[in-house]
Design a protein around this motif. Structure first.
Motif, PDB file in Angstrom:
ATOM      1  N   ILE A 104       0.811  -1.223   0.000  1.00 37.36           N
ATOM      2  CA  ILE A 104       0.000   0.000   0.000  1.00 37.36           C
ATOM      3  C   ILE A 104       0.841   1.269   0.000  1.00 37.36           C
ATOM      4  CG2 ILE A 104      -1.912  -1.148   1.167  1.00 37.36           C
ATOM      5  CD1 ILE A 104      -1.033   0.183   3.759  1.00 37.36           C
ATOM      6  N   ALA A 105       2.164   1.149   0.077  1.00 41.44           N
ATOM      7  CA  ALA A 105       3.040   2.315   0.099  1.00 41.44           C
ATOM      8  C   ALA A 105       4.058   2.214  -1.035  1.00 41.44           C
ATOM      9  CB  ALA A 105       3.757   2.420   1.448  1.00 41.44           C
ATOM     10  N   PRO A 106       4.526   3.339  -1.570  1.00 42.15           N
ATOM     11  CA  PRO A 106       5.517   3.305  -2.658  1.00 42.15           C
ATOM     12  C   PRO A 106       6.790   2.588  -2.216  1.00 42.15           C
ATOM     13  CG  PRO A 106       4.563   5.497  -2.444  1.00 42.15           C
ATOM     14  CD  PRO A 106       4.090   4.708  -1.251  1.00 42.15           C
ATOM     15  N   ALA A 107       7.223   1.620  -3.014  1.00 36.22           N
ATOM     16  CA  ALA A 107       8.369   0.786  -2.630  1.00 36.22           C
ATOM     17  C   ALA A 107       9.646   1.598  -2.499  1.00 36.22           C
ATOM     18  CB  ALA A 107       8.550  -0.328  -3.663  1.00 36.22           C
ATOM     19  N   LYS A 108       9.839   2.590  -3.363  1.00 33.89           N
ATOM     20  CA  LYS A 108      11.051   3.398  -3.305  1.00 33.89           C
ATOM     21  C   LYS A 108      11.123   4.171  -1.990  1.00 33.89           C
ATOM     22  CE  LYS A 108      13.541   7.084  -5.775  1.00 33.89           C
ATOM     23  NZ  LYS A 108      13.557   7.927  -6.995  1.00 33.89           N
ATOM     24  N   VAL A 109       9.986   4.713  -1.565  1.00 35.36           N
ATOM     25  CA  VAL A 109       9.948   5.470  -0.307  1.00 35.36           C
ATOM     26  C   VAL A 109      10.249   4.552   0.870  1.00 35.36           C
ATOM     27  CG1 VAL A 109       8.466   6.804   1.246  1.00 35.36           C
ATOM     28  CG2 VAL A 109       8.345   7.182  -1.228  1.00 35.36           C
ATOM     29  N   VAL A 110       9.656   3.346   0.862  1.00 36.47           N
ATOM     30  CA  VAL A 110       9.902   2.391   1.948  1.00 36.47           C
ATOM     31  C   VAL A 110      11.379   2.026   2.010  1.00 36.47           C
ATOM     32  CG1 VAL A 110       9.402   0.071   2.817  1.00 36.47           C
ATOM     33  CG2 VAL A 110       7.561   1.455   1.846  1.00 36.47           C
ATOM     34  N   TRP A 234      -4.141   2.626   5.790  1.00 41.15           N
ATOM     35  CA  TRP A 234      -3.200   2.505   6.907  1.00 41.15           C
ATOM     36  C   TRP A 234      -3.910   2.023   8.163  1.00 41.15           C
ATOM     37  CZ3 TRP A 234       1.873   2.657   6.214  1.00 41.15           C
ATOM     38  CH2 TRP A 234       2.351   3.255   5.043  1.00 41.15           C
ATOM     39  N   LEU A 235      -5.172   2.419   8.338  1.00 35.53           N
ATOM     40  CA  LEU A 235      -5.926   1.937   9.489  1.00 35.53           C
ATOM     41  C   LEU A 235      -6.214   0.449   9.396  1.00 35.53           C
ATOM     42  CD1 LEU A 235      -8.538   4.802  10.089  1.00 35.53           C
ATOM     43  CD2 LEU A 235      -6.440   4.324  11.372  1.00 35.53           C
ATOM     44  N   GLN A 236      -6.254  -0.072   8.171  1.00 40.56           N
ATOM     45  CA  GLN A 236      -6.562  -1.484   7.982  1.00 40.56           C
ATOM     46  C   GLN A 236      -5.353  -2.399   8.176  1.00 40.56           C
ATOM     47  OE1 GLN A 236      -8.306  -1.646   4.095  1.00 40.56           O
ATOM     48  NE2 GLN A 236     -10.272  -0.813   4.764  1.00 40.56           N
ATOM     49  N   LEU A 237      -4.170  -1.814   8.395  1.00 39.61           N
ATOM     50  CA  LEU A 237      -2.998  -2.646   8.639  1.00 39.61           C
ATOM     51  C   LEU A 237      -3.180  -3.470   9.913  1.00 39.61           C
ATOM     52  CD1 LEU A 237       0.013  -0.297   7.764  1.00 39.61           C
ATOM     53  CD2 LEU A 237      -0.763  -2.298   6.502  1.00 39.61           C
ATOM     54  N   ASP A 238      -2.598  -4.640   9.914  1.00 39.76           N
ATOM     55  CA  ASP A 238      -2.778  -5.588  11.020  1.00 39.76           C
ATOM     56  C   ASP A 238      -1.773  -5.299  12.137  1.00 39.76           C
ATOM     57  OD1 ASP A 238      -3.433  -7.731  12.596  1.00 39.76           O
ATOM     58  OD2 ASP A 238      -2.529  -9.238  11.282  1.00 39.76           O
ATOM     59  N   TYR A 239      -2.035  -4.221  12.887  1.00 37.86           N
ATOM     60  CA  TYR A 239      -1.110  -3.835  13.954  1.00 37.86           C
ATOM     61  C   TYR A 239      -1.131  -4.842  15.108  1.00 37.86           C
ATOM     62  CZ  TYR A 239      -1.028   0.653  11.520  1.00 37.86           C
ATOM     63  OH  TYR A 239      -0.882   1.629  10.569  1.00 37.86           O
ATOM     64  N   ILE A 240      -2.296  -5.381  15.421  1.00 38.79           N
ATOM     65  CA  ILE A 240      -2.371  -6.381  16.495  1.00 38.79           C
ATOM     66  C   ILE A 240      -1.566  -7.615  16.116  1.00 38.79           C
ATOM     67  CG2 ILE A 240      -3.916  -7.947  17.736  1.00 38.79           C
ATOM     68  CD1 ILE A 240      -6.040  -5.801  17.648  1.00 38.79           C
ATOM     69  N   GLY A 241      -1.678  -8.036  14.861  1.00 40.10           N
ATOM     70  CA  GLY A 241      -0.889  -9.172  14.399  1.00 40.10           C
ATOM     71  C   GLY A 241       0.598  -8.903  14.504  1.00 40.10           C
ATOM     72  N   ALA A 242       1.019  -7.656  14.211  1.00 41.83           N
ATOM     73  CA  ALA A 242       2.442  -7.300  14.312  1.00 41.83           C
ATOM     74  C   ALA A 242       2.921  -7.398  15.751  1.00 41.83           C
ATOM     75  CB  ALA A 242       2.669  -5.893  13.768  1.00 41.83           C
ATOM     76  N   VAL A 243       2.092  -6.910  16.697  1.00 41.64           N
ATOM     77  CA  VAL A 243       2.461  -6.970  18.121  1.00 41.64           C
ATOM     78  C   VAL A 243       2.562  -8.422  18.581  1.00 41.64           C
ATOM     79  CG1 VAL A 243       1.698  -6.432  20.462  1.00 41.64           C
ATOM     80  CG2 VAL A 243       1.505  -4.704  18.666  1.00 41.64           C
ATOM     81  N   LEU A 244       1.582  -9.238  18.193  1.00 42.06           N
ATOM     82  CA  LEU A 244       1.619 -10.652  18.570  1.00 42.06           C
ATOM     83  C   LEU A 244       2.831 -11.356  17.969  1.00 42.06           C
ATOM     84  CD1 LEU A 244      -2.161 -11.657  18.218  1.00 42.06           C
ATOM     85  CD2 LEU A 244      -0.845 -11.455  20.336  1.00 42.06           C
TER      86      LEU A 244
END
Length: 537
Positions: A104-110, A234-244
Motif C-alpha cells: 500500500i506504500a511506494p516501494a522506493k519510499v519504503v 493505513w488503518l486497515q494494517l494488522d497492527y495487532i498481528g504485528a504486536v503478537l
C-alpha cells in the motif's frame, strides 16, 4: 490492433494519478513496462541494492569475532547474547508488517526510509557510551534491516522479468554468502587493529552511496494495491498481528538464547517463556486467520504448497558462525580462520551464480531444491567426523561440498515464491516477506539452538578431562585464546573437547538439510516459464 488489456491498464493507472511517458504494457509479473529496467541502469540499481543487502548480512555476523572485545570494554559479559539478538528480534518480528506496508506504500519510499533507519541505528552503535545504548542501536538497525530486506526483494520483483530474476537473485545470494562469511574476518580485523566501533562506522558511507544511487536512478513506483485510498488503508494494517508476532518471537528466542548458557533448561523462567511463546504463536495464527486478506501473514500464502518447501536456505547463517571455529580452536587468528574457509565461501558463491544462470536458461528450479540439500547433508556428516588429526585437504574438500550444497539453493526458494504470484502483483510483497520471515526465523533459531548445543557439549567434554584445574577449565570456557597459554600437554585434550563441541553442531545440519530436500517435494515440479506462465502441476 490495440490490446484491450493494455488500454484498461493504462486507464486504471491514469485514474490512480499515475501517468507514464510511454504506453503501458505488462511484463510477465503484471507490471507496467515503464517499471522495467535493463542494461546499465538496472546494473547500477542492483549494485546499490547489493551494497545495502551486504550491510544487512555483514551486521548478522561481523560481531561474532568482536563481541568479546565489546563486552570487555563495557564490563558486560552477561549482556553478550543481547548484543547479538537485539539485531535479529525486530527483523523477525516486523518483517511481515513491512511486507504488508509494501502493498500500500511506494516501494522506493519504503526502501529509502528503511536504509535511513538502518544508518541511524548503526550510528547509535558506533558512538554508544554504554552497553544498553549499544543494544538499543542494534534494535534500531534491526528495524531498518527488516524493511530494507523485504523492500529490496519486492522492488527486484517489479523491475525485472522472470527471465532476469534467477540470475539477479543468484548474484544477491552470492553477495549474501560473501558478506556473511567475511563478517567475522572484518570484525576481528577491526577489533584487533583499529576499533570495534568500525564494525558500525563502515555502514555509514556504504549506506550513503546506496541512498544516493537509488534516489536518483530508481523510478517512483505506485503501490500495487489500489483498492483503498488515503488514511483508510493505513488503518486497515494488522497492527495487532504485528504486536503478537514480535511478542511471540521475542519470548521464543530469549529462552533459546538463555538455555544452557545464562540459565539451565529446566529453569522455571526458561520453561515459562517457552510455554508463553507457544500460546502467543497459536493466538497469532488464530488472529491472522480471522483477519483474512488484511492479515500480515495471510494463511493462504503460508499454507501454499510452494511456500514451505521454498524456504530451505535457513542453514547458512549458523554454518557461517560455526566453520571458522574449526580453525580457531587450533590457534588460528580471526584473519587466518577467515582465509581458511575461503573454499566454502567460493564454492557457495560460484554455485549460487551457476544455479541462477541455469534456471534462467532452462526454467527448471525444482532439481536445485532437491539434490543440493542432500549433498549438504552428506558434507555436514563428514564435517561431524572431523578430529584434530583430520588432514587439512579433507576439511577443504568437505567445505567445498557444503558450499555447493547450500549455495545452489540460496535465493531459489524466493524465485519459486515470487513466480507463484506473478499474476497477482499485489501479493508479491507479502509472499516475499513470508519467505524472508521464515528464512530469518530459521536462521535465528539455528543460531540459538547451535549455541545451546555447543555450550552443553563443551561443558560435558571439558568436565570429563582429568588433571586440569577448575580455574583453567573456566578460563577456556570464556576464551578460546586461553587455551594457548596452558602447558602443551593440557592443550591437546582441551582442543579435542572444543573440536568435538564444534562438530556436534554439524550433526544438527544433517537431518535439517535432509528435511529441506524432502520439503521441496511440496513444490510444483513444472517449469518457471520465462514468458510469465508458471506451471502448477
Amino acid at each position: 490492433m490495440d490490446n484491450p488489456k493494455e488500454d484498461i491498464t493504462l486507464q486504471t493507472m491514469q485514474e490512480s494519478g499515475v501517468v507514464f511517458a510511454e504506453r503501458s504494457v505488462e511484463n510477465d509479473a503484471g507490471e507496467p513496462s515503464s517499471y522495467l529496467m535493463n542494461g546499465r541502469k538496472l546494473g547500477v540499481v542492483c549494485v546499490a541494492f547489493m551494497m545495502s543487502f551486504a550491510l544487512i548480512a555483514l551486521d548478522q555476523t561481523i560481531l561474532s569475532t568482536a563481541l568479546a572485545t565489546i563486552v570487555s570494554h563495557f564490563h558486560a559479559v552477561s549482556d553478550l547474547t543481547w548484543i547479538a539478538s537485539a539485531y535479529f528480534l525486530p527483523q523477525a518480528g516486523l518483517m511481515l508488517l513491512f511486507g504488508r506496508i509494501l502493498a500500500i506504500a511506494p516501494a522506493k519510499v519504503v526502501y529509502l526510509l528503511a536504509i535511513f533507519i538502518f544508518e541511524i541505528g548503526s550510528l547509535f552503535c558506533a558512538v554508544a557510551p554504554s552497553v544498553n545504548f549499544l543494544i538499543f542501536g542494534r534494535a534500531v538497525a534491526g528495524v531498518g534491516a527488516a524493511a530494507l530486506w523485504v523492500s529490496i526483494m519486492a522492488i527486484i520483483a517489479r523491475i525485472t522479468t522472470m527471465s532476469q530474476r534467477p540470475i539477479v537473485l543468484g548474484l544477491f545470494g552470492g553477495v549474501f554468502a560473501v558478506a556473511s562469511i567475511a563478517g567475522p574476518l572484518i570484525g576481528g580485523a577491526f577489533s584487533d587493529h583499529v576499533s570495534w566501533r568500525w564494525c558500525f562506522w563502515i555502514n555509514l558511507p556504504c549506506g550513503g552511496v546506496a541512498i544516493a544511487v537509488v534516489y536518483f536512478t530508481l523510478p517512483s513506483m505506485s503501490p500495487p494495491d489500489f483498492s483503498d485510498k488515503g488514511w483508510r488503508k493505513w488503518l486497515q494494517l494488522d497492527y495487532i498481528g504485528a504486536v503478537l508476532s514480535v511478542a511471540a518471537i521475542t519470548l521464543l528466542l530469549i529462552p533459546l538464547q538463555w538455555g544452557g548458557n545464562v540459565r539451565s533448561w529446566n529453569d522455571p523462567l526458561v520453561i515459562g517463556l517457552l510455554v508463553a511463546s507457544v500460546v502467543l504463536i497459536c493466538l497469532f495464527l488464530v488472529w491472522e486467520h480471522k483477519q483474512g486478506s488484511n492479515a500480515i501473514l495471510p494463511i493462504s500464502i503460508l499454507v501454499d504448497g510452494n511456500m514451505p518447501g521454498a524456504c530451505i536456505q535457513t542453514l547458512f547463517v549458523y554454518i557461517a558462525f560455526i566453520t571458522p571455529l574449526l580453525y580457531q580452536v587450533e590457534g588460528h587468528s580471526a584473519t587466518s580462520s577467515g582465509i581458511s574457509i575461503l573454499p566454502f565461501m567460493i564454492a557457495g558463491v560460484l554455485t549460487s551464480f551457476i544455479a541462477g544462470a541455469t534456471i534462467t536458461a532452462t526454467g527448471h528450479v525444482w532439481p536445485f531444491l532437491v539434490g543440493p540439500p542432500l549433498l549438504a547433508s552428506v558434507a555436514a556428516g563428514l564435517l561431524f567426523a572431523v578430529t584434530p588429526s583430520t588432514r587439512a585437504s579433507a576439511i577443504i574438500g568437505y567445505q567445498i561440498l557444503l558450499g555447493i550444497g547450500l549455495g545452489a539453493v540460496t535465493q531459489n526458494g524466493l524465485i519459486v515464491a515470487q513466480a507463484q504470484y506473478h499474476n497477482k502483483p499485489e501479493s508479491v510483497p507479502q509472499a516475499t516477506s513470508v519467505i524472508t520471515f521464515i528464512t530469518l526465523i530459521g536462521s535465528s533459531l539455528g543460531l540459538a539452538i547451535s549455541s545451546a548445543i555447543f555450550s552443553s557439549q563443551l561443558d560435558k567434554k571439558l568436565n570429563a578431562i582429568n588433571n586440569i584445574s577448575s580455574n583453567s577449565i573456566q578460563a577456556v570456557k570464556i576464551s578460546i585464546q586461553a587455551i594457548f597459554i596452558l602447558p602443551k600437554d593440557q592443550q591437546t585434550p582441551i582442543i579435542a573437547a572444543y573440536m568435538a563441541a564444534v562438530t556436534s553442531i554439524f550433526l544438527m545440519t544433517v537431518p535439517s538439510a535432509a528435511l529441506a530436500s524432502i520439503s521441496a517435494f511440496l513444490i510444483s515440479r513444472g517449469k518457471i516459464a520465462i514468458k510469465g506462465v508458471v506451471a502448477t502441476g
